[in-house]
Design a protein around this motif. Structure first.
Motif, PDB file in Angstrom:
ATOM      1  N   VAL A  60       2.486  -9.532 -18.756  1.00  0.00           N
ATOM      2  CA  VAL A  60       1.504  -8.497 -18.441  1.00  0.00           C
ATOM      3  C   VAL A  60       0.244  -9.149 -17.889  1.00  0.00           C
ATOM      4  O   VAL A  60      -0.289 -10.093 -18.468  1.00  0.00           O
ATOM      5  CB  VAL A  60       1.176  -7.667 -19.706  1.00  0.00           C
ATOM      6  CG1 VAL A  60       0.128  -6.615 -19.392  1.00  0.00           C
ATOM      7  CG2 VAL A  60       2.435  -7.019 -20.258  1.00  0.00           C
ATOM      8  N   SER A  61      -0.227  -8.621 -16.787  1.00  0.00           N
ATOM      9  CA  SER A  61      -1.443  -9.144 -16.173  1.00  0.00           C
ATOM     10  C   SER A  61      -2.654  -8.685 -16.986  1.00  0.00           C
ATOM     11  O   SER A  61      -2.752  -7.529 -17.386  1.00  0.00           O
ATOM     12  CB  SER A  61      -1.568  -8.637 -14.736  1.00  0.00           C
ATOM     13  OG  SER A  61      -2.803  -9.032 -14.196  1.00  0.00           O
ATOM     14  N   THR A  62      -3.572  -9.605 -17.225  1.00  0.00           N
ATOM     15  CA  THR A  62      -4.803  -9.264 -17.945  1.00  0.00           C
ATOM     16  C   THR A  62      -5.982  -9.156 -16.981  1.00  0.00           C
ATOM     17  O   THR A  62      -7.111  -8.961 -17.404  1.00  0.00           O
ATOM     18  CB  THR A  62      -5.115 -10.330 -19.014  1.00  0.00           C
ATOM     19  OG1 THR A  62      -5.235 -11.602 -18.374  1.00  0.00           O
ATOM     20  CG2 THR A  62      -4.028 -10.367 -20.066  1.00  0.00           C
ATOM     21  N   VAL A  67      -8.663  -4.078  -6.224  1.00  0.00           N
ATOM     22  CA  VAL A  67      -8.555  -4.054  -4.773  1.00  0.00           C
ATOM     23  C   VAL A  67      -7.592  -5.157  -4.333  1.00  0.00           C
ATOM     24  O   VAL A  67      -7.640  -6.265  -4.857  1.00  0.00           O
ATOM     25  CB  VAL A  67      -9.946  -4.281  -4.128  1.00  0.00           C
ATOM     26  CG1 VAL A  67      -9.843  -4.306  -2.616  1.00  0.00           C
ATOM     27  CG2 VAL A  67     -10.933  -3.229  -4.578  1.00  0.00           C
ATOM     28  N   ILE A  68      -6.767  -4.837  -3.341  1.00  0.00           N
ATOM     29  CA  ILE A  68      -5.866  -5.842  -2.790  1.00  0.00           C
ATOM     30  C   ILE A  68      -6.671  -6.666  -1.792  1.00  0.00           C
ATOM     31  O   ILE A  68      -7.061  -6.174  -0.732  1.00  0.00           O
ATOM     32  CB  ILE A  68      -4.653  -5.185  -2.103  1.00  0.00           C
ATOM     33  CG1 ILE A  68      -3.844  -4.386  -3.134  1.00  0.00           C
ATOM     34  CG2 ILE A  68      -3.780  -6.234  -1.428  1.00  0.00           C
ATOM     35  CD1 ILE A  68      -2.743  -3.542  -2.544  1.00  0.00           C
ATOM     36  N   GLU A  69      -6.937  -7.904  -2.196  1.00  0.00           N
ATOM     37  CA  GLU A  69      -7.723  -8.806  -1.353  1.00  0.00           C
ATOM     38  C   GLU A  69      -7.292 -10.240  -1.632  1.00  0.00           C
ATOM     39  O   GLU A  69      -6.676 -10.515  -2.668  1.00  0.00           O
ATOM     40  CB  GLU A  69      -9.222  -8.638  -1.637  1.00  0.00           C
ATOM     41  CG  GLU A  69      -9.611  -8.940  -3.065  1.00  0.00           C
ATOM     42  CD  GLU A  69     -11.066  -8.612  -3.370  1.00  0.00           C
ATOM     43  OE1 GLU A  69     -11.783  -8.133  -2.482  1.00  0.00           O
ATOM     44  OE2 GLU A  69     -11.475  -8.838  -4.515  1.00  0.00           O
ATOM     45  N   PRO A  70      -7.572 -11.160  -0.713  1.00  0.00           N
ATOM     46  CA  PRO A  70      -7.188 -12.557  -0.942  1.00  0.00           C
ATOM     47  C   PRO A  70      -7.703 -13.069  -2.286  1.00  0.00           C
ATOM     48  O   PRO A  70      -8.824 -12.758  -2.694  1.00  0.00           O
ATOM     49  CB  PRO A  70      -7.845 -13.302   0.227  1.00  0.00           C
ATOM     50  CG  PRO A  70      -7.914 -12.273   1.313  1.00  0.00           C
ATOM     51  CD  PRO A  70      -8.210 -10.978   0.595  1.00  0.00           C
ATOM     52  N   GLU A  74      -0.035 -12.390  -7.993  1.00  0.00           N
ATOM     53  CA  GLU A  74       1.172 -11.660  -7.592  1.00  0.00           C
ATOM     54  C   GLU A  74       1.356 -10.369  -8.390  1.00  0.00           C
ATOM     55  O   GLU A  74       1.590  -9.300  -7.816  1.00  0.00           O
ATOM     56  CB  GLU A  74       2.401 -12.548  -7.773  1.00  0.00           C
ATOM     57  CG  GLU A  74       2.370 -13.829  -6.976  1.00  0.00           C
ATOM     58  CD  GLU A  74       3.339 -14.889  -7.459  1.00  0.00           C
ATOM     59  OE1 GLU A  74       3.289 -16.002  -6.920  1.00  0.00           O
ATOM     60  OE2 GLU A  74       4.155 -14.626  -8.365  1.00  0.00           O
ATOM     61  N   CYS A  75       1.239 -10.470  -9.698  1.00  0.00           N
ATOM     62  CA  CYS A  75       1.468  -9.290 -10.546  1.00  0.00           C
ATOM     63  C   CYS A  75       0.332  -8.274 -10.434  1.00  0.00           C
ATOM     64  O   CYS A  75       0.527  -7.088 -10.693  1.00  0.00           O
ATOM     65  CB  CYS A  75       1.691  -9.721 -11.991  1.00  0.00           C
ATOM     66  SG  CYS A  75       3.290 -10.554 -12.194  1.00  0.00           S
ATOM     67  N   ARG A  79       0.776  -4.264  -9.882  1.00  0.00           N
ATOM     68  CA  ARG A  79       0.041  -3.325 -10.752  1.00  0.00           C
ATOM     69  C   ARG A  79      -0.811  -2.376  -9.912  1.00  0.00           C
ATOM     70  O   ARG A  79      -0.809  -1.158 -10.137  1.00  0.00           O
ATOM     71  CB  ARG A  79      -0.838  -4.100 -11.726  1.00  0.00           C
ATOM     72  CG  ARG A  79      -1.603  -3.214 -12.703  1.00  0.00           C
ATOM     73  CD  ARG A  79      -2.472  -4.025 -13.664  1.00  0.00           C
ATOM     74  NE  ARG A  79      -3.319  -5.022 -13.021  1.00  0.00           N
ATOM     75  CZ  ARG A  79      -4.473  -4.756 -12.384  1.00  0.00           C
ATOM     76  NH1 ARG A  79      -4.892  -3.504 -12.279  1.00  0.00           N
ATOM     77  NH2 ARG A  79      -5.181  -5.720 -11.835  1.00  0.00           N
ATOM     78  N   ILE A  80      -1.505  -2.894  -8.909  1.00  0.00           N
ATOM     79  CA  ILE A  80      -2.357  -2.054  -8.064  1.00  0.00           C
ATOM     80  C   ILE A  80      -1.522  -1.092  -7.225  1.00  0.00           C
ATOM     81  O   ILE A  80      -1.871   0.083  -7.076  1.00  0.00           O
ATOM     82  CB  ILE A  80      -3.258  -2.934  -7.162  1.00  0.00           C
ATOM     83  CG1 ILE A  80      -4.281  -3.688  -8.019  1.00  0.00           C
ATOM     84  CG2 ILE A  80      -3.968  -2.082  -6.114  1.00  0.00           C
ATOM     85  CD1 ILE A  80      -5.041  -4.777  -7.278  1.00  0.00           C
ATOM     86  N   LYS A  81      -0.390  -1.575  -6.689  1.00  0.00           N
ATOM     87  CA  LYS A  81       0.488  -0.720  -5.881  1.00  0.00           C
ATOM     88  C   LYS A  81       1.124   0.381  -6.726  1.00  0.00           C
ATOM     89  O   LYS A  81       1.425   1.454  -6.228  1.00  0.00           O
ATOM     90  CB  LYS A  81       1.591  -1.556  -5.225  1.00  0.00           C
ATOM     91  CG  LYS A  81       1.130  -2.355  -4.044  1.00  0.00           C
ATOM     92  CD  LYS A  81       0.951  -1.445  -2.862  1.00  0.00           C
ATOM     93  CE  LYS A  81       0.940  -2.192  -1.568  1.00  0.00           C
ATOM     94  NZ  LYS A  81       0.773  -1.267  -0.438  1.00  0.00           N
ATOM     95  N   GLY A  82       1.378   0.075  -8.000  1.00  0.00           N
ATOM     96  CA  GLY A  82       1.944   1.074  -8.893  1.00  0.00           C
ATOM     97  C   GLY A  82       3.444   1.251  -8.774  1.00  0.00           C
ATOM     98  O   GLY A  82       4.004   2.193  -9.336  1.00  0.00           O
TER      99      GLY A  82
END
Length: 126
Positions: A60-62, A67-70, A74-75, A79-82
Protein backbone atom coordinates in the motif's frame (compact mmCIF):
# COMPACT_ATOMS: atom_id res chain seq x y z
CA UNK A 1 77.21 -17.36 -34.17
CA UNK A 2 79.48 -16.95 -31.15
CA UNK A 3 76.73 -14.98 -29.31
CA UNK A 4 74.27 -17.80 -29.93
CA UNK A 5 76.68 -20.37 -28.48
CA UNK A 6 77.29 -18.20 -25.41
CA UNK A 7 73.51 -17.71 -24.87
CA UNK A 8 72.88 -21.44 -25.17
CA UNK A 9 75.70 -22.20 -22.76
CA UNK A 10 74.31 -19.72 -20.23
CA UNK A 11 70.88 -21.31 -20.48
CA UNK A 12 72.28 -24.82 -19.93
CA UNK A 13 74.26 -23.57 -16.90
CA UNK A 14 71.12 -22.01 -15.35
CA UNK A 15 69.13 -25.24 -15.81
CA UNK A 16 71.93 -27.33 -14.33
CA UNK A 17 72.20 -24.99 -11.34
CA UNK A 18 68.48 -25.30 -10.70
CA UNK A 19 68.64 -29.10 -10.82
CA UNK A 20 71.55 -29.34 -8.41
CA UNK A 21 70.13 -26.99 -5.81
CA UNK A 22 70.42 -28.46 -2.28
CA UNK A 23 67.93 -26.15 -0.64
CA UNK A 24 65.07 -28.12 0.92
CA UNK A 25 63.15 -25.16 2.37
CA UNK A 26 59.76 -24.59 0.78
CA UNK A 27 59.30 -21.31 -1.04
CA UNK A 28 58.06 -18.43 1.08
CA UNK A 29 54.44 -17.66 0.37
CA UNK A 30 53.76 -14.03 -0.49
CA UNK A 31 49.97 -14.44 -0.49
CA UNK A 32 48.08 -12.36 2.04
CA UNK A 33 44.39 -13.19 2.24
CA UNK A 34 42.00 -10.30 1.63
CA UNK A 35 39.82 -9.18 4.51
CA UNK A 36 36.29 -10.57 4.40
CA UNK A 37 33.89 -8.56 2.26
CA UNK A 38 31.11 -6.70 3.94
CA UNK A 39 27.58 -6.98 2.69
CA UNK A 40 27.19 -4.90 -0.46
CA UNK A 41 23.77 -4.21 -1.97
CA UNK A 42 23.34 -6.11 -5.25
CA UNK A 43 21.08 -3.57 -6.89
CA UNK A 44 19.19 -0.34 -6.39
CA UNK A 45 16.75 -0.02 -3.52
CA UNK A 46 13.37 1.63 -3.89
CA UNK A 47 11.11 3.58 -1.60
CA UNK A 48 7.59 2.27 -1.25
CA UNK A 49 5.72 -0.54 -2.98
CA UNK A 50 6.43 -1.50 -6.58
CA UNK A 51 4.18 -2.32 -9.51
CA UNK A 52 4.35 -5.93 -10.67
CA UNK A 53 4.01 -7.24 -14.24
CA UNK A 54 0.39 -8.10 -13.46
CA UNK A 55 -0.36 -4.41 -12.73
CA UNK A 56 -0.77 -4.91 -8.98
CA UNK A 57 1.21 -3.12 -6.29
CA UNK A 58 3.39 -5.07 -3.87
CA UNK A 59 2.00 -3.05 -0.96
CA UNK A 60 0.00 0.00 0.00
CA UNK A 61 1.32 3.40 -0.97
CA UNK A 62 1.66 5.84 1.93
CA UNK A 63 2.25 8.79 -0.39
CA UNK A 64 -0.14 11.71 -0.48
CA UNK A 65 0.51 12.54 -4.15
CA UNK A 66 -2.65 13.77 -5.87
CA UNK A 67 -1.28 14.85 -9.25
CA UNK A 68 0.37 12.78 -11.96
CA UNK A 69 3.71 14.49 -12.40
CA UNK A 70 7.38 13.49 -12.71
CA UNK A 71 8.75 12.00 -9.50
CA UNK A 72 5.66 10.15 -8.27
CA UNK A 73 5.96 6.41 -7.57
CA UNK A 74 4.53 3.61 -9.71
CA UNK A 75 1.79 2.70 -7.25
CA UNK A 76 0.86 6.37 -6.80
CA UNK A 77 -0.05 6.43 -10.51
CA UNK A 78 -2.37 3.44 -10.10
CA UNK A 79 -3.91 4.96 -6.94
CA UNK A 80 -4.50 8.33 -8.63
CA UNK A 81 -5.91 6.72 -11.80
CA UNK A 82 -8.25 4.62 -9.67
CA UNK A 83 -8.02 1.54 -11.87
CA UNK A 84 -5.43 -1.04 -12.93
CA UNK A 85 -3.21 -0.33 -15.91
CA UNK A 86 -4.02 -1.78 -19.31
CA UNK A 87 -0.49 -3.19 -19.61
CA UNK A 88 2.71 -3.13 -17.55
CA UNK A 89 6.23 -3.92 -18.72
CA UNK A 90 8.85 -4.35 -15.98
CA UNK A 91 12.52 -4.61 -16.86
CA UNK A 92 16.05 -3.53 -16.08
CA UNK A 93 18.26 -1.17 -18.02
CA UNK A 94 21.85 -1.88 -18.92
CA UNK A 95 22.78 0.47 -16.08
CA UNK A 96 21.15 -1.74 -13.45
CA UNK A 97 18.12 0.49 -13.08
CA UNK A 98 14.57 -0.74 -12.74
CA UNK A 99 12.51 0.47 -15.68
CA UNK A 100 8.74 0.17 -15.84
CA UNK A 101 6.39 1.16 -18.66
CA UNK A 102 2.73 1.53 -17.73
CA UNK A 103 0.07 1.79 -20.44
CA UNK A 104 -3.42 3.15 -19.87
CA UNK A 105 -5.90 2.93 -22.75
CA UNK A 106 -8.36 5.74 -22.15
CA UNK A 107 -11.46 6.58 -24.19
CA UNK A 108 -9.64 9.69 -25.48
CA UNK A 109 -6.42 7.85 -26.38
CA UNK A 110 -3.51 6.00 -24.88
CA UNK A 111 -1.11 7.22 -22.22
CA UNK A 112 2.28 5.64 -21.61
CA UNK A 113 4.11 6.32 -18.36
CA UNK A 114 7.86 5.63 -18.03
CA UNK A 115 9.32 4.98 -14.57
CA UNK A 116 13.00 4.69 -13.61
CA UNK A 117 13.78 3.29 -10.15
CA UNK A 118 10.15 3.72 -9.02
CA UNK A 119 9.92 7.38 -10.04
CA UNK A 120 7.90 8.76 -12.97
CA UNK A 121 10.42 9.94 -15.56
CA UNK A 122 8.21 10.97 -18.47
CA UNK A 123 4.76 10.63 -20.02
CA UNK A 124 4.02 9.88 -23.69
CA UNK A 125 0.63 10.34 -25.29
CA UNK A 126 1.00 8.71 -28.74
Amino acid sequence: MRLKVLSSAALVAMIAAACTSTSSAPPVASYTPAPPMTSVPTGPTFDGPLLGPDGRCTGVSTSTATVIEPGIAECDLVRIKGKPATDVLVGESGKGQREVQVLYSEPGGRELYFFVNNRLDRIAKP
